[in-house]
Design an enzyme around this catalytic site. Sequence first.
Site, PDB file in Angstrom:
ATOM      1  N   ASP A  59      74.950  16.997  26.271  1.00  0.00           N
ATOM      2  CA  ASP A  59      75.323  17.564  24.964  1.00  0.00           C
ATOM      3  C   ASP A  59      74.129  18.334  24.409  1.00  0.00           C
ATOM      4  O   ASP A  59      73.409  17.855  23.545  1.00  0.00           O
ATOM      5  CB  ASP A  59      75.729  16.399  24.038  1.00  0.00           C
ATOM      6  CG  ASP A  59      76.026  16.846  22.617  1.00  0.00           C
ATOM      7  OD1 ASP A  59      76.264  18.048  22.400  1.00  0.00           O
ATOM      8  OD2 ASP A  59      76.023  15.972  21.715  1.00  0.00           O
ATOM      9  N   LYS A  61      74.673  21.593  23.521  1.00  0.00           N
ATOM     10  CA  LYS A  61      75.328  22.617  22.677  1.00  0.00           C
ATOM     11  C   LYS A  61      74.681  23.981  22.844  1.00  0.00           C
ATOM     12  O   LYS A  61      74.147  24.567  21.908  1.00  0.00           O
ATOM     13  CB  LYS A  61      75.283  22.209  21.205  1.00  0.00           C
ATOM     14  CG  LYS A  61      75.999  20.913  20.900  1.00  0.00           C
ATOM     15  CD  LYS A  61      76.037  20.633  19.402  1.00  0.00           C
ATOM     16  CE  LYS A  61      76.663  19.300  19.095  1.00  0.00           C
ATOM     17  NZ  LYS A  61      75.847  18.133  19.509  1.00  0.00           N
ATOM     18  N   ILE A  65      72.619  34.163  24.663  1.00  0.00           N
ATOM     19  CA  ILE A  65      73.301  35.282  25.326  1.00  0.00           C
ATOM     20  C   ILE A  65      73.947  34.771  26.618  1.00  0.00           C
ATOM     21  O   ILE A  65      73.497  33.756  27.181  1.00  0.00           O
ATOM     22  CB  ILE A  65      72.328  36.462  25.593  1.00  0.00           C
ATOM     23  CG1 ILE A  65      71.151  36.007  26.464  1.00  0.00           C
ATOM     24  CG2 ILE A  65      71.827  37.054  24.286  1.00  0.00           C
ATOM     25  CD1 ILE A  65      70.256  37.143  26.930  1.00  0.00           C
ATOM     26  N   PRO A  66      75.011  35.443  27.083  1.00  0.00           N
ATOM     27  CA  PRO A  66      75.761  34.931  28.244  1.00  0.00           C
ATOM     28  C   PRO A  66      74.882  34.608  29.451  1.00  0.00           C
ATOM     29  O   PRO A  66      75.032  33.547  30.071  1.00  0.00           O
ATOM     30  CB  PRO A  66      76.734  36.073  28.556  1.00  0.00           C
ATOM     31  CG  PRO A  66      76.967  36.729  27.229  1.00  0.00           C
ATOM     32  CD  PRO A  66      75.654  36.650  26.507  1.00  0.00           C
TER      33      PRO A  66
END
Length: 237
Positions: A59, A61, A65-66
């Site tokens: 986790d 999160k 950027i991709p």
Amino acid sequence: MKNRLIVALDTDDGEEIDWLSGTLMDMVSWFKIGFQAFSALGMEAFPWFTQNRYNVFVDLKFHDIPNTVARDVGTMTKHGANMINMHASGGFEMMQAARFSADDAAYKARIPNPILLGVTILTSMDETGFKSNFASERQLTEQVVYLAKQAKDAGLNGVVASPLEIEPIRKACGDNFLIVTPGIRPKWADPGDQRRITTPAEAINRGADFIVVGRPIIEADDPLEAAGKILDEMRGM
Ligand code: C5P
């Protein structure tokens, strides 16, 4: 129910993580490592969790950027993460790149594809906080459903959301889309900073696939007893 309870090991103390997971191992098969645990253990956590055959939810999160998120998710997959999340608000392209990278890393390592989840709106935020933080005209639930649909279309397996939003997400995304719910508080536990909460039984009854519980278990005087009580509540006992 054992396979649907995820215990959040939110501590930066490696020995406590060791003790908690060892104590709970017969009762719990999923552990979540977030920022606190990851800062303490880093990548060293992975062989340890894998050797002990726990399922690991990373986790962290991700929100970037991709290209960056794709690499992070690929690295976590290679190390054996079974579930990984990212902020759905990071965008469609970011989530698609993460899916591609995770599946590619899993294929190369000959391991199953990890479960990828989008985080919708944090369960610590209520309607007023959402409106003021995002200057949004939408209702919080509308935004949650919008992000869930984006996550689904980008190829993610499900979302992290409040148990209070399960019904509209199910309606929009169908039965095969996973809903993982933090913001779980048994009646006997302190809500702390969580706002959009339900009890374990209510989350299961509303249709959560997994529930995430941290402080009510890890800060209990007897974490094993607390986990047992929560599992009983999930079973409707
Ligand atoms: O201690 P507590 O039961 O509130 O822990 C909930 C866990 O779930 C924490 O690790 C928190 O970071 C995580 N989480 C959350 N809300 C989200 C996503 C993750 O509370 N939307």
